[in-house]
Scaffold this motif. Sequence first.
Motif, mmCIF file in Angstrom:
data_model
loop_
_atom_site.group_PDB
_atom_site.id
_atom_site.type_symbol
_atom_site.label_atom_id
_atom_site.label_comp_id
_atom_site.label_asym_id
_atom_site.label_seq_id
_atom_site.Cartn_x
_atom_site.Cartn_y
_atom_site.Cartn_z
ATOM 1 N N ASP A 117 0.830 -1.210 0.000
ATOM 2 C CA ASP A 117 0.000 0.000 0.000
ATOM 3 C C ASP A 117 0.867 1.264 0.000
ATOM 4 O OD1 ASP A 117 -2.102 -1.713 0.061
ATOM 5 O OD2 ASP A 117 -3.073 -0.849 1.820
ATOM 6 N N ALA A 118 1.977 1.223 0.731
ATOM 7 C CA ALA A 118 2.886 2.373 0.722
ATOM 8 C C ALA A 118 3.437 2.604 -0.684
ATOM 9 C CB ALA A 118 4.032 2.143 1.703
ATOM 10 N N ALA A 119 3.776 1.516 -1.387
ATOM 11 C CA ALA A 119 4.271 1.650 -2.756
ATOM 12 C C ALA A 119 3.185 2.186 -3.680
ATOM 13 C CB ALA A 119 4.780 0.294 -3.250
ATOM 14 N N LEU A 120 1.941 1.750 -3.499
ATOM 15 C CA LEU A 120 0.849 2.234 -4.345
ATOM 16 C C LEU A 120 0.649 3.737 -4.192
ATOM 17 C CD1 LEU A 120 -1.836 -0.586 -3.827
ATOM 18 C CD2 LEU A 120 -0.189 -0.335 -5.697
ATOM 19 N N LEU A 121 0.732 4.223 -2.967
ATOM 20 C CA LEU A 121 0.571 5.662 -2.750
ATOM 21 C C LEU A 121 1.745 6.445 -3.333
ATOM 22 C CD1 LEU A 121 -1.206 7.848 -1.519
ATOM 23 C CD2 LEU A 121 0.017 7.537 0.650
ATOM 24 N N LEU A 122 2.966 5.907 -3.166
ATOM 25 C CA LEU A 122 4.134 6.566 -3.740
ATOM 26 C C LEU A 122 4.018 6.677 -5.259
ATOM 27 C CD1 LEU A 122 7.154 5.097 -1.740
ATOM 28 C CD2 LEU A 122 6.499 7.505 -1.903
ATOM 29 N N LEU A 123 3.509 5.619 -5.897
ATOM 30 C CA LEU A 123 3.376 5.630 -7.357
ATOM 31 C C LEU A 123 2.469 6.762 -7.824
ATOM 32 C CD1 LEU A 123 3.064 1.803 -8.060
ATOM 33 C CD2 LEU A 123 4.957 3.284 -8.724
ATOM 34 N N LEU A 124 1.354 6.962 -7.142
ATOM 35 C CA LEU A 124 0.451 8.051 -7.522
ATOM 36 C C LEU A 124 1.088 9.420 -7.286
ATOM 37 C CD1 LEU A 124 -2.966 6.739 -6.135
ATOM 38 C CD2 LEU A 124 -2.073 6.552 -8.470
ATOM 39 N N ASN A 125 1.964 9.506 -6.286
ATOM 40 C CA ASN A 125 2.585 10.784 -5.949
ATOM 41 C C ASN A 125 3.796 11.117 -6.821
ATOM 42 O OD1 ASN A 125 0.792 11.489 -3.922
ATOM 43 N ND2 ASN A 125 1.944 10.401 -2.336
ATOM 44 N N LEU A 126 4.132 10.233 -7.767
ATOM 45 C CA LEU A 126 5.248 10.524 -8.659
ATOM 46 C C LEU A 126 4.865 11.536 -9.744
ATOM 47 C CD1 LEU A 126 6.932 7.028 -9.116
ATOM 48 C CD2 LEU A 126 7.660 8.940 -7.671
ATOM 49 N N GLY A 127 3.596 11.923 -9.790
ATOM 50 C CA GLY A 127 3.153 12.954 -10.712
ATOM 51 C C GLY A 127 2.658 14.173 -9.956
ATOM 52 N N SER A 128 2.992 15.364 -10.469
ATOM 53 C CA SER A 128 2.543 16.618 -9.841
ATOM 54 C C SER A 128 2.178 17.607 -10.943
ATOM 55 C CB SER A 128 3.646 17.204 -8.955
ATOM 56 O OG SER A 128 3.287 18.482 -8.469
ATOM 57 N N ASP A 129 1.116 18.389 -10.708
ATOM 58 C CA ASP A 129 0.635 19.297 -11.752
ATOM 59 C C ASP A 129 1.461 20.579 -11.884
ATOM 60 O OD1 ASP A 129 -0.077 20.549 -9.431
ATOM 61 O OD2 ASP A 129 -2.215 20.747 -9.908
#
Length: 276
Positions: free
Chosen positions: A162-174
């Motif tokens: 789950d920690a990896a899943l959240l990190l993956l989503l946070n690798l993008g920023s607007d």
Amino acid sequence: MTRRRFRFRFRFRFRFCFDFSFRPRFHFSFRFATVAACLLALAACRTAEDAGRPAAPRPLTADEADRLALARFTTYRRGTGDVSVTVPSRGSTITLTGRIDWRRHHGYAEVRDNADPPARELIHWTPTAVATRPHWNGGLPGESPSSGWEVHRLLPHGSALDAALLLLLNLGSDRPDNAQLLARSDARWVRDDRIGDTAVFVASGPGAPGSPAGRDRLASTRYWIDRDGRLLRFTARTAGEALWTSTDLPPHPTSSLPPAPPELSGPAPEGGTRDG
């Protein structure tokens, strides 16, 4: 009188030019050259020895800080991208192969756990919840199944996956990060590297405010970034794991994600646990 002067001059010149008992300081010049050659050889050996040692991490240059600042923004601008992830967890290794839509904060992947017994599942996830289709054996389909989903709350502090899943989503920023702040932070250049034929530099990311500094903190996150500021690989230690979670982000275009299950669009479920 003239003859005597002539004989004196002749004898002096003859002896000066041809008397081999006259020894200039050739021995000193030879010894100096020998010492210099030895010093050069020692310097070359030391240079070769130092070349074999990895360089110590150092503060980012202005160009490196600019590229690190762009890394998450260039990922976001891609919209959707493929990811390949390896997550060490409790003596087993979890692999995740799928796609992420960084603009909609939505991921879709097949997950394999090589534990005993091994397990495979299909997942959709958002920053708050994960929908799981257990006992999956069909690879990553273009259209996800319409039923059979189990939804649980995303628990990054209790699960390495789950920690990896959240990190993956946070690798993008607007928007880009602040390059000047990154240059003044504890982010560091770690080394230059290559991914395939692409030259990259590896940076350790900045720590959170108040996080401990030092060697352990330096090793918590790494970014592989090319000359255009594209993030091609990311590694991190998650949920207290001593090993690295590794993510490859190939830069080629990919197709969009199928719609998430309806169960995932509702409020995140309260409580719940997740292994891994």
